[in-house]
Design a protein around this motif. Structure first.
Motif, PDB file in Angstrom:
ATOM      1  N   PRO A  55      -7.226 -10.597   9.054  1.00  0.00           N
ATOM      2  CA  PRO A  55      -7.238 -11.576  10.294  1.00  0.00           C
ATOM      3  C   PRO A  55      -7.658 -10.809  11.294  1.00  0.00           C
ATOM      4  O   PRO A  55      -6.812  -9.872  11.659  1.00  0.00           O
ATOM      5  CB  PRO A  55      -6.284 -13.132   9.573  1.00  0.00           C
ATOM      6  N   THR A  56      -7.846 -12.191  12.458  1.00  0.00           N
ATOM      7  CA  THR A  56      -8.048 -10.999  13.972  1.00  0.00           C
ATOM      8  C   THR A  56      -7.022 -11.978  14.700  1.00  0.00           C
ATOM      9  O   THR A  56      -6.436 -11.641  15.480  1.00  0.00           O
ATOM     10  CB  THR A  56      -8.876 -11.856  14.310  1.00  0.00           C
ATOM     11  N   GLY A  57      -6.098 -12.647  14.102  1.00  0.00           N
ATOM     12  CA  GLY A  57      -4.343 -13.847  14.508  1.00  0.00           C
ATOM     13  C   GLY A  57      -4.234 -14.792  13.869  1.00  0.00           C
ATOM     14  O   GLY A  57      -5.326 -14.701  12.538  1.00  0.00           O
ATOM     15  N   VAL A  58      -3.625 -15.593  14.069  1.00  0.00           N
ATOM     16  CA  VAL A  58      -3.227 -16.501  13.403  1.00  0.00           C
ATOM     17  C   VAL A  58      -1.964 -17.637  13.903  1.00  0.00           C
ATOM     18  O   VAL A  58      -1.538 -17.207  15.554  1.00  0.00           O
ATOM     19  CB  VAL A  58      -1.487 -16.244  12.530  1.00  0.00           C
ATOM     20  N   SER A  65       3.401  -9.607  12.574  1.00  0.00           N
ATOM     21  CA  SER A  65       3.141  -8.031  12.183  1.00  0.00           C
ATOM     22  C   SER A  65       2.050  -8.399  11.126  1.00  0.00           C
ATOM     23  O   SER A  65       2.093  -9.292  10.278  1.00  0.00           O
ATOM     24  CB  SER A  65       4.216  -7.521  11.503  1.00  0.00           C
ATOM     25  N   LEU A  66       0.959  -8.080  10.975  1.00  0.00           N
ATOM     26  CA  LEU A  66      -0.096  -8.052   9.528  1.00  0.00           C
ATOM     27  C   LEU A  66       0.410  -6.789   8.502  1.00  0.00           C
ATOM     28  O   LEU A  66      -0.236  -5.942   9.008  1.00  0.00           O
ATOM     29  CB  LEU A  66      -1.340  -8.468   9.554  1.00  0.00           C
ATOM     30  N   VAL A  67       0.703  -7.117   7.658  1.00  0.00           N
ATOM     31  CA  VAL A  67       0.577  -6.069   6.503  1.00  0.00           C
ATOM     32  C   VAL A  67      -0.222  -6.034   5.469  1.00  0.00           C
ATOM     33  O   VAL A  67      -0.302  -7.921   4.705  1.00  0.00           O
ATOM     34  CB  VAL A  67       2.565  -6.408   6.063  1.00  0.00           C
ATOM     35  N   SER A  68      -0.751  -4.868   5.126  1.00  0.00           N
ATOM     36  CA  SER A  68      -1.643  -5.347   3.905  1.00  0.00           C
ATOM     37  C   SER A  68      -1.790  -4.259   3.520  1.00  0.00           C
ATOM     38  O   SER A  68      -0.665  -2.995   3.519  1.00  0.00           O
ATOM     39  CB  SER A  68      -3.120  -5.484   4.890  1.00  0.00           C
ATOM     40  N   ALA A  69      -2.409  -4.027   1.941  1.00  0.00           N
ATOM     41  CA  ALA A  69      -2.359  -2.903   0.915  1.00  0.00           C
ATOM     42  C   ALA A  69      -3.508  -2.883  -0.012  1.00  0.00           C
ATOM     43  O   ALA A  69      -3.752  -4.526  -0.247  1.00  0.00           O
ATOM     44  CB  ALA A  69      -1.239  -3.101   0.289  1.00  0.00           C
ATOM     45  N   GLY A  94      -3.838   1.802  -0.965  1.00  0.00           N
ATOM     46  CA  GLY A  94      -2.174   1.648  -1.441  1.00  0.00           C
ATOM     47  C   GLY A  94      -1.310   2.094  -0.594  1.00  0.00           C
ATOM     48  O   GLY A  94      -1.680   2.055   1.493  1.00  0.00           O
ATOM     49  N   GLY A  95      -0.044   1.156  -0.561  1.00  0.00           N
ATOM     50  CA  GLY A  95       1.329   2.202   0.037  1.00  0.00           C
ATOM     51  C   GLY A  95       1.439   1.600   0.990  1.00  0.00           C
ATOM     52  O   GLY A  95       2.563   0.774   1.924  1.00  0.00           O
ATOM     53  N   GLY A  96       0.248   0.013   1.499  1.00  0.00           N
ATOM     54  CA  GLY A  96       1.194  -0.646   3.083  1.00  0.00           C
ATOM     55  C   GLY A  96       0.648  -0.189   4.180  1.00  0.00           C
ATOM     56  O   GLY A  96       0.754   1.014   4.277  1.00  0.00           O
ATOM     57  N   ALA A  97       0.307  -1.025   5.117  1.00  0.00           N
ATOM     58  CA  ALA A  97       0.093  -0.423   6.960  1.00  0.00           C
ATOM     59  C   ALA A  97       0.281  -1.425   7.025  1.00  0.00           C
ATOM     60  O   ALA A  97       0.245  -2.958   6.770  1.00  0.00           O
ATOM     61  CB  ALA A  97      -1.931  -0.251   6.730  1.00  0.00           C
ATOM     62  N   ALA A  98       0.861  -1.873   8.541  1.00  0.00           N
ATOM     63  CA  ALA A  98       0.794  -2.298   9.333  1.00  0.00           C
ATOM     64  C   ALA A  98       0.664  -2.739  10.556  1.00  0.00           C
ATOM     65  O   ALA A  98       0.226  -1.667  11.081  1.00  0.00           O
ATOM     66  CB  ALA A  98       2.987  -2.401   9.465  1.00  0.00           C
ATOM     67  N   ALA A  99       0.373  -3.764  11.169  1.00  0.00           N
ATOM     68  CA  ALA A  99      -0.802  -3.094  12.345  1.00  0.00           C
ATOM     69  C   ALA A  99      -0.217  -4.955  13.414  1.00  0.00           C
ATOM     70  O   ALA A  99       0.450  -6.101  12.057  1.00  0.00           O
ATOM     71  CB  ALA A  99      -2.103  -4.053  12.157  1.00  0.00           C
ATOM     72  N   THR A 100      -0.193  -5.218  14.298  1.00  0.00           N
ATOM     73  CA  THR A 100       0.557  -6.021  15.232  1.00  0.00           C
ATOM     74  C   THR A 100      -0.705  -7.249  15.539  1.00  0.00           C
ATOM     75  O   THR A 100      -1.872  -7.066  16.236  1.00  0.00           O
ATOM     76  CB  THR A 100       1.022  -6.163  16.230  1.00  0.00           C
ATOM     77  N   ALA A 124     -12.793  -3.680  -4.243  1.00  0.00           N
ATOM     78  CA  ALA A 124     -11.112  -4.008  -4.414  1.00  0.00           C
ATOM     79  C   ALA A 124     -11.031  -4.617  -2.975  1.00  0.00           C
ATOM     80  O   ALA A 124     -10.938  -4.280  -2.074  1.00  0.00           O
ATOM     81  CB  ALA A 124     -10.760  -3.023  -4.397  1.00  0.00           C
ATOM     82  N   PRO A 125     -10.515  -6.021  -3.686  1.00  0.00           N
ATOM     83  CA  PRO A 125      -9.107  -6.782  -2.445  1.00  0.00           C
ATOM     84  C   PRO A 125      -8.378  -6.492  -2.201  1.00  0.00           C
ATOM     85  O   PRO A 125      -7.433  -5.841  -2.206  1.00  0.00           O
ATOM     86  CB  PRO A 125      -9.577  -8.438  -3.151  1.00  0.00           C
ATOM     87  N   VAL A 126      -8.059  -7.127  -0.874  1.00  0.00           N
ATOM     88  CA  VAL A 126      -7.081  -6.218   0.055  1.00  0.00           C
ATOM     89  C   VAL A 126      -6.073  -8.247   0.619  1.00  0.00           C
ATOM     90  O   VAL A 126      -6.717  -8.902   0.524  1.00  0.00           O
ATOM     91  CB  VAL A 126      -6.854  -6.373   1.447  1.00  0.00           C
ATOM     92  N   THR A 127      -4.742  -7.184   0.066  1.00  0.00           N
ATOM     93  CA  THR A 127      -3.846  -8.369  -0.155  1.00  0.00           C
ATOM     94  C   THR A 127      -3.556  -8.080   1.541  1.00  0.00           C
ATOM     95  O   THR A 127      -2.929  -6.901   2.481  1.00  0.00           O
ATOM     96  CB  THR A 127      -2.430  -8.163  -0.835  1.00  0.00           C
ATOM     97  N   TYR A 128      -3.516  -9.862   2.811  1.00  0.00           N
ATOM     98  CA  TYR A 128      -3.073  -9.567   3.815  1.00  0.00           C
ATOM     99  C   TYR A 128      -1.779 -10.618   3.832  1.00  0.00           C
ATOM    100  O   TYR A 128      -1.653 -11.568   3.777  1.00  0.00           O
ATOM    101  CB  TYR A 128      -3.382 -10.361   4.748  1.00  0.00           C
ATOM    102  N   VAL A 129      -0.282  -9.910   4.415  1.00  0.00           N
ATOM    103  CA  VAL A 129       0.862 -10.285   4.530  1.00  0.00           C
ATOM    104  C   VAL A 129       1.477 -10.583   6.163  1.00  0.00           C
ATOM    105  O   VAL A 129       1.403 -10.093   6.720  1.00  0.00           O
ATOM    106  CB  VAL A 129       1.583  -9.730   3.778  1.00  0.00           C
ATOM    107  N   VAL A 130       1.739 -11.846   6.746  1.00  0.00           N
ATOM    108  CA  VAL A 130       2.292 -11.570   8.175  1.00  0.00           C
ATOM    109  C   VAL A 130       3.489 -11.839   7.560  1.00  0.00           C
ATOM    110  O   VAL A 130       3.569 -12.579   7.399  1.00  0.00           O
ATOM    111  CB  VAL A 130       1.872 -13.834   8.696  1.00  0.00           C
ATOM    112  N   VAL A 131       4.657 -11.423   8.810  1.00  0.00           N
ATOM    113  CA  VAL A 131       5.415 -11.478   9.190  1.00  0.00           C
ATOM    114  C   VAL A 131       5.917 -11.714  10.812  1.00  0.00           C
ATOM    115  O   VAL A 131       5.296 -10.823  11.542  1.00  0.00           O
ATOM    116  CB  VAL A 131       6.325 -10.585   8.769  1.00  0.00           C
TER     117      VAL A 131
END
Length: 205
Positions: A165-168, A98-102, A79-85, A192-199
């Motif tokens: 994902p470890t990279g793109v 940037s990898l954003v996930s929730a 929940g809430g979303g988390a971001a990592a590089t 529960a599945p996690v959604t991963y968004v790359v920005v």
């Protein structure tokens, strides 16, 4: 003068002696019987009821989980979303993203990146996403725009599952930017599945 004893007197004396002897014998037997009663034990009285032994509690056998089955786990970025590089490679010239996930963020995966060059574009991209992803994606896009004013932010939903994902790899093509996530081999089965968004920010031509 000699005194004569009548035969009846002899018979009476003999009976008396025999009676006395019988009484003495009876007394002796009675004493023995009483003495024997003192030392005799009653088998029924001496036997004590056996104490019932406690029934041991049966411990159910532990079932070992097969080692070849994936382990269930709950994603940590709930929940809430988390971001990592994460690192990026490919012909687009982008070196990091940037990898954003929730958890349970929704959305559908697509390898084609979406240009996030305005508030309306960001709003259209995050349609269908939840669990805090829209706000986190919008904040990440604003940060990229400030850090790289000569670049255009892009986004793509690259994965929905348990492994991040470890990279793109970002390839530049005629139709736009194609984003391919580098996913590790599945080792967990999440609840529960996690959604991963790359920005990422692509340099303007």
């Amino acid at each position: 003068m000699t005194t004569l004893t009548s035969p009846s007197s002899h018979r009476s004396s003999g009976r008396t002696a025999a009676l006395l002897a019988g009484l003495a014998l009876a007394a002796g037997l009675t004493a023995c019987g009483a003495e024997g009663d003192d030392t005799a034990t009653d088998p029924a009285g001496s036997s004590s009821s056996p104490t019932p032994s406690e029934t041991p509690t049966e411990t159910p056998a532990q079932t070992e989980s097969p080692t070849d089955e994936p382990t269930e786990s709950t994603p940590t970025d709930a929940g809430g979303g988390a971001a990592a590089t994460i690192p990026a490679t490919g012909s687009a010239g982008v070196t990091e993203a940037s990898l954003v996930s929730a958890t349970e963020g929704g959305g559908a995966t697509s390898t084609m990146a979406f240009a996030l060059d305005g508030d309306q574009a960001v709003a259209d991209f995050v349609t269908g996403l939840g669990a805090g992803l829209p706000d986190t994606v919008a904040a990440t896009v604003r940060d990229l725009a400030q850090q790289t004013p000569d670049a255009t932010p892009y986004g793509a939903v690259v994965a929905v599952g348990c492994e991040a994902p470890t990279g793109v790899t970002i390839e530049a093509g005629e139709a736009g930017f194609e984003v391919v996530p580098q996913l590790p081999k599945a080792t967990v089965q999440c609840l529960a599945p996690v959604t991963y968004v790359v920005v990422f920010a692509a340099p303007d031509a």
